[in-house]
Design a protein around this motif. Structure first.
Motif, mmCIF file in Angstrom:
data_model
loop_
_atom_site.group_PDB
_atom_site.id
_atom_site.type_symbol
_atom_site.label_atom_id
_atom_site.label_comp_id
_atom_site.label_asym_id
_atom_site.label_seq_id
_atom_site.Cartn_x
_atom_site.Cartn_y
_atom_site.Cartn_z
ATOM 1 N N THR A 437 0.841 -1.198 0.000
ATOM 2 C CA THR A 437 0.000 0.000 0.000
ATOM 3 C C THR A 437 0.878 1.251 0.000
ATOM 4 O O THR A 437 2.082 1.186 0.315
ATOM 5 C CB THR A 437 -0.902 0.029 1.238
ATOM 6 O OG1 THR A 437 -0.059 0.126 2.410
ATOM 7 C CG2 THR A 437 -1.776 -1.210 1.334
ATOM 8 N N GLU A 438 0.274 2.378 -0.290
ATOM 9 C CA GLU A 438 1.018 3.632 -0.255
ATOM 10 C C GLU A 438 1.460 3.947 1.171
ATOM 11 O O GLU A 438 2.561 4.480 1.389
ATOM 12 C CB GLU A 438 0.174 4.773 -0.816
ATOM 13 C CG GLU A 438 0.934 6.090 -0.910
ATOM 14 C CD GLU A 438 0.156 7.169 -1.630
ATOM 15 O OE1 GLU A 438 0.726 8.254 -1.856
ATOM 16 O OE2 GLU A 438 -1.030 6.935 -1.975
ATOM 17 N N ALA A 439 0.603 3.617 2.136
ATOM 18 C CA ALA A 439 0.960 3.871 3.534
ATOM 19 C C ALA A 439 2.206 3.080 3.928
ATOM 20 O O ALA A 439 3.101 3.591 4.623
ATOM 21 C CB ALA A 439 -0.212 3.505 4.444
ATOM 22 N N GLU A 440 2.271 1.843 3.458
ATOM 23 C CA GLU A 440 3.445 1.015 3.748
ATOM 24 C C GLU A 440 4.684 1.587 3.063
ATOM 25 O O GLU A 440 5.777 1.613 3.639
ATOM 26 C CB GLU A 440 3.193 -0.415 3.274
ATOM 27 C CG GLU A 440 4.321 -1.391 3.582
ATOM 28 C CD GLU A 440 4.054 -2.773 3.025
ATOM 29 O OE1 GLU A 440 5.027 -3.420 2.586
ATOM 30 O OE2 GLU A 440 2.865 -3.201 3.012
ATOM 31 N N ALA A 441 4.496 2.074 1.820
ATOM 32 C CA ALA A 441 5.625 2.682 1.104
ATOM 33 C C ALA A 441 6.101 3.935 1.820
ATOM 34 O O ALA A 441 7.311 4.190 1.932
ATOM 35 C CB ALA A 441 5.205 3.009 -0.326
ATOM 36 N N GLN A 442 5.150 4.751 2.334
ATOM 37 C CA GLN A 442 5.504 5.973 3.043
ATOM 38 C C GLN A 442 6.275 5.657 4.320
ATOM 39 O O GLN A 442 7.248 6.344 4.665
ATOM 40 C CB GLN A 442 4.234 6.759 3.383
ATOM 41 C CG GLN A 442 4.496 8.167 3.903
ATOM 42 C CD GLN A 442 5.055 9.070 2.828
ATOM 43 O OE1 GLN A 442 4.385 9.385 1.862
ATOM 44 N NE2 GLN A 442 6.306 9.513 2.977
ATOM 45 N N GLU A 443 5.857 4.588 4.977
ATOM 46 C CA GLU A 443 6.555 4.186 6.197
ATOM 47 C C GLU A 443 8.004 3.799 5.897
ATOM 48 O O GLU A 443 8.927 4.132 6.635
ATOM 49 C CB GLU A 443 5.814 3.013 6.844
ATOM 50 C CG GLU A 443 6.395 2.587 8.187
ATOM 51 C CD GLU A 443 5.597 1.460 8.834
ATOM 52 O OE1 GLU A 443 6.148 0.819 9.754
ATOM 53 O OE2 GLU A 443 4.449 1.227 8.410
ATOM 54 N N LYS A 444 8.196 3.104 4.754
ATOM 55 C CA LYS A 444 9.553 2.712 4.363
ATOM 56 C C LYS A 444 10.393 3.926 3.955
ATOM 57 O O LYS A 444 11.599 3.984 4.219
ATOM 58 C CB LYS A 444 9.500 1.712 3.201
ATOM 59 C CG LYS A 444 8.974 0.332 3.566
ATOM 60 C CD LYS A 444 8.990 -0.588 2.348
ATOM 61 C CE LYS A 444 8.516 -1.984 2.708
ATOM 62 N NZ LYS A 444 8.544 -2.896 1.553
#
Length: 881
Positions: A437-444
């Motif tokens: 997800t984009e949220a997971e990408a943002q966290e990374k």
């Protein structure tokens, strides 16, 4: 069963349209295609998902008929038979359809923006998509419609994203710059399957490339002069004595002045053209392979996404911004003016076109996402070698292995908006983050880092490669998944073995640890009656729904089954559909006759007791028919299955058994009761065994025969074993004797009304008694006047041999024997002469190697027919004593 589905008595005329309209909705509404059988052995087929934009064509009719025969057969055998169904979102095809609609409204997807455009696509799908699944119902496809899937539905999309992230984490998905098939109209990479190679009238331009030191020149030939702007080398074969000494020398490019080397590479064929090849890595797949062996030559891209010459300082100003074909004309003119155009050769060439856009495809160097297919191929190859998955016919393994052994990185990204968007995000410094997800990408990426999601979507073959398990809820564990994966058989055309079958094998094994199916049945392609490939341009395509309208779905389905010989393409002839419509009518009329004689549904699935020879004979023949049908379907011999049913129904049951029992049905008492019971039971077995191929008429007749506790679609497949029976052997002898007499009468032009004496001089007491027992049948069916166990009188006669004994039919005074001998002799000689002429043509290599394959095949068929005719006529001549 609902009242509306019942038909107590049969109409005089067989009307398939009315039957089909009544039974299919009944089956679907009753849940007959997926009955509750939790304890039954599962049997699973996955439908190759047709495009959501598609309509049913004759290839679908073949493919789906074969699958439906298998699934209905296994359902009748009591299995938990599930035919997984759904449609593919068909990225480029669907986007093209919707964009065409928008153009009619004066709109473009770019003007609308991605979100608004995708809303329009979903609206189109809701309103117009899936027409093909409605058409499949007309064909009788008994799919698990209650669990229909779509490759863009929520669960499937989640599976696709999971796979991309998983394979990327394993190092099996990566981003790279490589050549792709580029469609300049749709502005996207496309797969090999979407490239249509067409023969066009073109040219070979032979061009002079001057050596830099002025000592001479090399001549190269090309069909695409415009690509020379991207030349980085000229290749010669190291073994070619003419040029080997030039390897390492430099060439002054005739248009750019750039110095490029002469290299040694086996790609240059000394026997082809001049033996010198220009190398343009960024615009030719073979040249790219040369570059990978000679990395120091580099590559130069000269085209933009519109296939126009780049506005770049490395390119002469005169060509910048020109369309590729306009650039071609100008370059040829300039080379001619420079005296460097040595020759122009007219030549028919193979040119790749986009199958939907119709424009010439360009090999183009772009950044794309790839799967490391070579690693995935290792286990997929091993699974076929060790037998976890078997190809039928086995010969198709060679095609599978050939692709696996020469596998290339698989480009999975497409420059479209409709499809599964690639779950990758880019930071401002170009870092790529793959996440669910984009949220997971943002966290990374970390807080505050701006992210931009990749604009591309995934190739539809990537998502459809997950079809066997993602349709069952994978990656979540479920009862459906454990019960119906791996599947039992995949039925597919051979031409997508490497596009789809191999990819399902690779992805299935990598992601689940198991091959997705035990058997891959590969059928041929449907061609026209002359063996030519069907195409709209030739005007020889066939609309299966029009055939259903004319002849009924059962007739078309039976034609498909009867035509499917393993390993061969199907030659489609509408006359065969008409013939099988007549077959359906024959069965219809036979059951109507049975009804008129008081013959109805059997009271039990068990075989009835029989004492009469004719009844014991038909029971033995029925057992043989059922066993043969079972064996044929088990071996995927659909043609043999159809032939078994056709011969039994038309010949054994209708033409012989019903004729033989007509006198018995008029009697009173046990004889008539036994015969009616046997006839009713045999009709039931016919309907059950024929149901997989002809579901509509068989269901109608099943209920017309009497009250039933269940629909035929859920009946029990017969488990019958062939057996020997002296009484049934006697009827088999009678059938052979009558058939031989009829054949002799026909071949020798005996008038139909003439009654003949039958002499059996070799008869012993047993045969004499047998002849007497069947005197009435012989008189009625063979038009025998009398039976004599004595030698025939002197004079002309016809001789027939049955079970090793010779019988004679005196013909003196009935036909002109001399005239008949003359006729047969001349006809045999003419057929023999034609057969020899055809044999001579087939033995001539200039014909077999140069003629079209369909012409050679027709010659072979004609030769076999004429040779058989000559043999038949000589046999008829020999019968005349």
């Amino acid at each position: 069963m609902s009242e509306t589905a019942q038909t107590p008595r049969l109409d005089k005329t067989f009307d398939p349209a009315a039957i089909e309209a009544r039974w299919y909705p009944h089956w679907e509404q009753a849940g007959a295609f997926r009955p509750e059988r939790p304890g039954a052995t599962p049997f699973t087929i996955v439908l190759p998902p047709p495009n959501v934009t598609g309509v049913l064509h004759i290839g679908h009719a073949l493919n789906q008929t074969l699958q439906d025969i298998l699934i209905r057969w296994q359902r009748l055998k009591g299995k938990d038979a599930r035919w997984i169904v759904g449609t593919d979102h068909a990225g480029i095809a669907t986007q093209m359809v919707v964009e065409r609609t928008l153009a009619d409204e004066g709109l473009t997807r770019q003007g609308m923006g991605r979100e608004a455009f995708l809303k329009r696509v979903w609206a189109w799908k809701a309103e117009s998509g899936g027409a093909i699944t409605r058409q499949m119902r007309r064909l009788g496809a008994s799919c698990d419609w209650a669990n229909e899937r779509f490759t863009m539905d929520e669960g499937f999309t989640a599976a696709v994203t999971h796979v991309f992230v998983t394979l990327h984490a394993r190092g099996l998905i990566y981003r790279d710059k490589r050549l792709v098939n580029w469609d300049p109209k749709f502005q996207t990479a496309i797969s090999d399957l979407e490239v249509e190679t067409r023969e066009v009238q073109g040219h070979f331009w032979h061009l002079r490339y001057p050596l830099a030191d002025g000592s001479g020149h090399l001549v190269v030939a090309t069909t695409r002069p415009e690509t020379m702007l991207g030349d980085t080398a000229v290749a010669v074969n190291p073994e070619d004595a003419r040029y080997a000494h030039l390897i390492g020398r430099m060439i002054a490019h005739p248009l750019t002045g750039r110095l490029i080397p002469v290299i040694g590479d086996e790609w240059a064929d000394p026997e082809l053209g001049s033996g010198c090849v220009k190398i343009t890595p960024a615009h030719d797949f073979n040249d790219w392979a040369v570059y990978e062996r000679h990395r120091d030559i580099g590559w130069i891209n000269i085209l933009d996404a519109d296939a126009r010459i780049l506005d770049d300082a490395s390119i002469p100003e005169a060509y910048r911004g020109l369309d590729r074909f306009e650039a071609r004309k100008r370059i040829v003119a300039d080379l001619d003016a420079l005296g460097l155009l040595e020759q122009v050769e007219d030549k028919v060439i193979q040119v790749p076109h986009g199958d939907r856009s119709g424009v010439v495809i360009e090999p183009w160097l772009t950044d794309q996402w790839y799967v490391d297919a070579s690693k995935l191929a290792e286990e997929a190859r091993a699974a076929v070698i060790d037998g976890r998955t078997a190809f039928v016919p086995k010969s198709w393994e060679k095609t599978y292995f050939n692709w696996m052994d020469n596998i290339q990185p698989w480009c999975i990204s497409r420059q479209l908006w409709w499809g599964h968007r690639i779950p990758a995000w880019y930071t401002p410094d170009g870092t790529v983050i793959v996440a669910t997800t984009e949220a997971e990408a943002q966290e990374k990426a970390g807080p505050g880092v701006a992210l931009r999601q990749d604009e591309d979507v995934l190739d539809t073959w990537f998502s459809s490669g997950l079809w066997p398990f993602a349709t069952l809820g994978w990656p979540q564990d479920s009862a459906d998944l454990s019960r119906h994966y791996p599947g039992d058989v995949l039925v597919t055309a051979f031409d997508i073995i490497f596009f789809w079958v191999a990819r399902m094998m690779m992805q299935g094994l990598e992601l689940t640890g198991e091959a997705p199916f035990h058997t891959v049945y590969c059928h041929g392609l449907v061609r026209d009656a002359k063996g030519q490939k069907m195409s709209k341009s030739k005007g020889n395509t066939v609309d299966p729904l029009a055939l259903v309208d004319r002849y009924g779905a059962d007739a078309l389905r039976f034609t498909m089954a009867a035509s499917e010989a393993q390993g061969r393409d199907v030659k489609f002839d509408e006359k065969r559909v008409e013939g099988y419509r007549n077959f359906a009518t024959k069965l219809w009329n036979a059951v109507r006759f049975a009804q008129s004689q008081g013959i109805g549904a059997s009271a039990s699935a068990a075989e009835p007791e029989a004492r009469l020879a004719v009844n014991r004979w038909i029971l033995a023949e029925t057992a043989r028919m059922a066993a043969d049908a079972e064996a044929s379907l088990s071996a995927y011999r659909f043609d043999q299955y159809a032939a078994t049913l056709y011969q039994f129904v038309w010949s054994r049951f209708c033409d012989w058994y019903l004729e033989l029992i007509k006198p018995l049905l008029g009697e009173e008492g046990e004889t008539a009761r036994e015969t009616r019971a046997v006839a009713g039971w045999v009709i039931d077995q016919i309907l059950i065994c024929l149901h997989p191929a002809m579901p509509f008429i068989t269901e109608e007749l099943w209920h017309a025969q009497g009250e039933r506790t269940q629909d035929l679609v859920l009946a029990q497949w017969p488990e019958l074993s062939p057996r020997e029976d002296a009484a049934s052997d006697e009827i088999a002898w009678l059938v052979e004797l009558v058939s031989a007499i009829r054949s002799a009468r026909t071949e020798l032009n005996v008038p139909p009304a003439a009654r003949l004496a039958l002499h059996a001089a070799e008869a012993d007491a047993g045969l004499a008694a047998r002849l007497e027992r069947h005197r009435t049948a012989l008189e009625r069916l063979a038009r025998v006047e009398r039976i004599e166990c004595t030698p025939a009188p002197e004079g002309g006669m016809a001789q027939i041999v049955v079970e090793g004994l010779t019988y004679a039919l005196p013909l003196a005074g009935i036909i002109d024997l001399d005239a008949e001998k003359t006729r047969l002799t001349k006809a045999a000689e003419a057929a023999d002469k034609e057969a020899k002429s055809l044999a001579a043509r087939l033995s001539n290599p200039s014909f077999t190697e140069r003629a079209k394959p369909e012409a050679v095949e027709k010659a072979r068929e004609d030769h076999a027919a004429r040779a058989a005719e000559a043999e038949r006529l000589r046999a008829a001549l020999a019968r005349l004593g």
